[in-house]
Motif scaffolding. Structure first.
Motif, PDB file in Angstrom:
ATOM      1  N   VAL A  68       0.859  -1.182   0.000  1.00 35.17           N
ATOM      2  CA  VAL A  68       0.000   0.000   0.000  1.00 35.17           C
ATOM      3  C   VAL A  68       0.898   1.235   0.000  1.00 35.17           C
ATOM      4  O   VAL A  68       1.755   1.396   0.875  1.00 35.17           O
ATOM      5  CB  VAL A  68      -0.922   0.010   1.229  1.00 35.17           C
ATOM      6  N   GLY A  69       0.716   2.101  -0.989  1.00 29.88           N
ATOM      7  CA  GLY A  69       1.565   3.279  -1.075  1.00 29.88           C
ATOM      8  C   GLY A  69       1.140   4.201  -2.195  1.00 29.88           C
ATOM      9  O   GLY A  69       0.297   3.861  -3.029  1.00 29.88           O
ATOM     10  N   ASP A  70       1.752   5.370  -2.228  1.00 30.19           N
ATOM     11  CA  ASP A  70       1.433   6.443  -3.166  1.00 30.19           C
ATOM     12  C   ASP A  70       2.511   6.520  -4.235  1.00 30.19           C
ATOM     13  O   ASP A  70       3.711   6.563  -3.918  1.00 30.19           O
ATOM     14  CB  ASP A  70       1.364   7.756  -2.384  1.00 30.19           C
ATOM     15  N   ALA A  71       2.108   6.548  -5.506  1.00 31.38           N
ATOM     16  CA  ALA A  71       3.080   6.638  -6.597  1.00 31.38           C
ATOM     17  C   ALA A  71       3.904   7.909  -6.529  1.00 31.38           C
ATOM     18  O   ALA A  71       5.038   7.951  -7.018  1.00 31.38           O
ATOM     19  CB  ALA A  71       2.359   6.556  -7.938  1.00 31.38           C
ATOM     20  N   ALA A  72       3.367   8.958  -5.910  1.00 33.03           N
ATOM     21  CA  ALA A  72       4.091  10.221  -5.811  1.00 33.03           C
ATOM     22  C   ALA A  72       4.978  10.292  -4.565  1.00 33.03           C
ATOM     23  O   ALA A  72       5.680  11.294  -4.359  1.00 33.03           O
ATOM     24  CB  ALA A  72       3.114  11.390  -5.803  1.00 33.03           C
ATOM     25  N   ALA A  73       4.952   9.249  -3.734  1.00 30.22           N
ATOM     26  CA  ALA A  73       5.809   9.176  -2.542  1.00 30.22           C
ATOM     27  C   ALA A  73       6.078   7.707  -2.265  1.00 30.22           C
ATOM     28  O   ALA A  73       5.624   7.146  -1.271  1.00 30.22           O
ATOM     29  CB  ALA A  73       5.140   9.851  -1.356  1.00 30.22           C
ATOM     30  N   LEU A  74       6.815   7.068  -3.137  1.00 33.97           N
ATOM     31  CA  LEU A  74       7.010   5.621  -3.075  1.00 33.97           C
ATOM     32  C   LEU A  74       7.790   5.210  -1.823  1.00 33.97           C
ATOM     33  O   LEU A  74       8.851   5.780  -1.547  1.00 33.97           O
ATOM     34  CB  LEU A  74       7.760   5.152  -4.325  1.00 33.97           C
ATOM     35  N   PRO A  75       7.303   4.224  -1.083  1.00 31.50           N
ATOM     36  CA  PRO A  75       7.993   3.764   0.120  1.00 31.50           C
ATOM     37  C   PRO A  75       9.094   2.763  -0.221  1.00 31.50           C
ATOM     38  O   PRO A  75       9.149   1.647   0.297  1.00 31.50           O
ATOM     39  CB  PRO A  75       6.870   3.102   0.925  1.00 31.50           C
ATOM     40  N   LEU A  76       9.992   3.178  -1.112  1.00 35.19           N
ATOM     41  CA  LEU A  76      10.985   2.280  -1.683  1.00 35.19           C
ATOM     42  C   LEU A  76      12.352   2.961  -1.740  1.00 35.19           C
ATOM     43  O   LEU A  76      12.438   4.190  -1.769  1.00 35.19           O
ATOM     44  CB  LEU A  76      10.561   1.848  -3.090  1.00 35.19           C
ATOM     45  N   ARG A  77      13.400   2.155  -1.830  1.00 37.23           N
ATOM     46  CA  ARG A  77      14.764   2.670  -1.819  1.00 37.23           C
ATOM     47  C   ARG A  77      15.171   3.276  -3.164  1.00 37.23           C
ATOM     48  O   ARG A  77      14.655   2.892  -4.203  1.00 37.23           O
ATOM     49  CB  ARG A  77      15.735   1.539  -1.476  1.00 37.23           C
ATOM     50  N   ASP A  78      16.125   4.164  -3.123  1.00 38.32           N
ATOM     51  CA  ASP A  78      16.692   4.729  -4.346  1.00 38.32           C
ATOM     52  C   ASP A  78      17.335   3.623  -5.185  1.00 38.32           C
ATOM     53  O   ASP A  78      17.909   2.664  -4.656  1.00 38.32           O
ATOM     54  CB  ASP A  78      17.768   5.758  -4.010  1.00 38.32           C
ATOM     55  N   ALA A  79      17.243   3.796  -6.510  1.00 43.37           N
ATOM     56  CA  ALA A  79      17.970   2.938  -7.464  1.00 43.37           C
ATOM     57  C   ALA A  79      17.758   1.445  -7.193  1.00 43.37           C
ATOM     58  O   ALA A  79      18.701   0.655  -7.266  1.00 43.37           O
ATOM     59  CB  ALA A  79      19.449   3.282  -7.457  1.00 43.37           C
ATOM     60  N   SER A  80      16.509   1.043  -6.909  1.00 43.66           N
ATOM     61  CA  SER A  80      16.228  -0.330  -6.501  1.00 43.66           C
ATOM     62  C   SER A  80      15.745  -1.245  -7.624  1.00 43.66           C
ATOM     63  O   SER A  80      15.706  -2.460  -7.441  1.00 43.66           O
ATOM     64  CB  SER A  80      15.160  -0.337  -5.399  1.00 43.66           C
ATOM     65  N   PHE A  81      15.353  -0.680  -8.778  1.00 44.52           N
ATOM     66  CA  PHE A  81      14.657  -1.478  -9.777  1.00 44.52           C
ATOM     67  C   PHE A  81      15.297  -1.374 -11.158  1.00 44.52           C
ATOM     68  O   PHE A  81      15.790  -0.319 -11.553  1.00 44.52           O
ATOM     69  CB  PHE A  81      13.184  -1.054  -9.857  1.00 44.52           C
ATOM     70  N   ASP A  82      15.235  -2.498 -11.866  1.00 47.98           N
ATOM     71  CA  ASP A  82      15.719  -2.539 -13.241  1.00 47.98           C
ATOM     72  C   ASP A  82      14.673  -2.025 -14.224  1.00 47.98           C
ATOM     73  O   ASP A  82      15.009  -1.607 -15.334  1.00 47.98           O
ATOM     74  CB  ASP A  82      16.064  -3.989 -13.630  1.00 47.98           C
ATOM     75  N   VAL A  83      13.422  -2.115 -13.831  1.00 46.50           N
ATOM     76  CA  VAL A  83      12.306  -1.666 -14.673  1.00 46.50           C
ATOM     77  C   VAL A  83      11.268  -1.015 -13.768  1.00 46.50           C
ATOM     78  O   VAL A  83      10.869  -1.594 -12.753  1.00 46.50           O
ATOM     79  CB  VAL A  83      11.639  -2.840 -15.432  1.00 46.50           C
TER      80      VAL A  83
END
Length: 281
Positions: A101-116
């Motif tokens: 559960v989270g907001d696309a404009a404030a992602l609860p995720l780490r920097d530079a975490s995804f390839d896509v």
């Protein structure tokens, strides 16, 4: 997005989810990402795009503000839902999905975490889409593919175009709720400019068109009564007489075949680019 309703997954699936799944398959094929990459599906909703990604297979984190939609997302092997921040570091060992559960404009995720980093049919519902796109850039690893698609509400999403044109005839104020005029990001030049403005490189766009064939008028009309999405939510605010007038005008206007089926099309605009590496201009 005041007045739009996005919470009941089954009603959304009947309204537009069944069509968005077909667009998702075309979109993922266009991206051509090798299997086994780390994906973020921002605004994943009921999982149309997540499901298409998992066919790769891949490791997917899906983020959406609606807990109701996340409960309706397909529970594939390895899928789990959490309210916290998912572990996204390292190389995935197994394919699966994490739902957050989270907001696309404030992602609860780490920097530079995804390839896509992808987003399907969601950017137009973010009050300031440029904030969401900046978040996509933040969580994307250098060289990551960052891509999105949105319905072409102005002309290409025919089921909604018919509805809003008729609704505005019956209730002129309906024109103010028409997605075709409310969502400026849902046009090819706006998407291209947004991606370029965020610093993504090798920006490309394309249209994706799918058939949307309804078995009859009831199959077309019933999902508009589910209250999920802009048009159904607006319809629910009207009186019974206005609803019946819209229904009957649509019945007269929609093109039906000899067997009663209604064959329409739905078009979406897609955009993709690459996250710049450190030091890139």
């Amino acid at each position: 997005m005041t007045g739009d309703v996005w919470e009941v997954g089954d009603a959304y699936e009947a309204y537009v989810g069944r069509w968005s799944r077909r667009v998702a398959v075309e979109f993922v094929g266009w991206l051509g990402v090798p299997a086994g990459r780390r994906w973020l599906d921002a605004g994943c909703g009921t999982g149309a795009l997540t499901s298409a990604i998992l066919a790769a297979p891949a490791d997917v984190t899906g983020v959406d503000p609606s807990a109701g939609f996340l409960r309706s997302a397909p529970q594939t092997a390895g899928t789990r839902q959490t309210g916290g921040t998912p572990q996204t570091g390292g190389t995935p060992q197994t394919a699966g999905a994490r739902l957050v559960v989270g907001d696309a404009a404030a992602l609860p995720l780490r920097d530079a975490s995804f390839d896509v980093v992808v987003s399907g049919l969601a950017l137009n519902f973010v009050p300031r889409p440029e904030q969401a796109i900046a978040e996509f850039a933040r969580v994307a690893a250098p060289g990551a593919v960052v891509a999105s698609y949105v319905w072409d509400y102005a002309t290409g999403m025919r089921m909604m175009r018919y509805f809003w044109d008729v609704a505005a005839e019956v209730v002129p104020a309906a024109a103010d709720r028409d997605e075709g005029s409310r969502f400026p990001i849902c046009h090819e030049p706006a998407l291209r400019a947004a991606w370029a403005g965020a610093g993504f490189t090798e920006v490309a766009t394309r249209a994706i068109e799918i058939p949307t064939v309804f078995s009859g008028f009831d199959d077309f009309w019933r999902p508009f009564l589910g209250g999920q999405g802009a048009a159904p939510a607006y319809l629910a605010t009207l009186g019974e007489d206005e609803q019946m007038e819209i229904r009957e005008r649509l019945r007269e206007r929609l093109p039906d075949g000899p067997d009663g089926s209604i064959a329409l099309t739905a078009s979406a605009w897609a955009v993709r680019g690459l996250a710049p590496a450190p030091g890139d201009a």
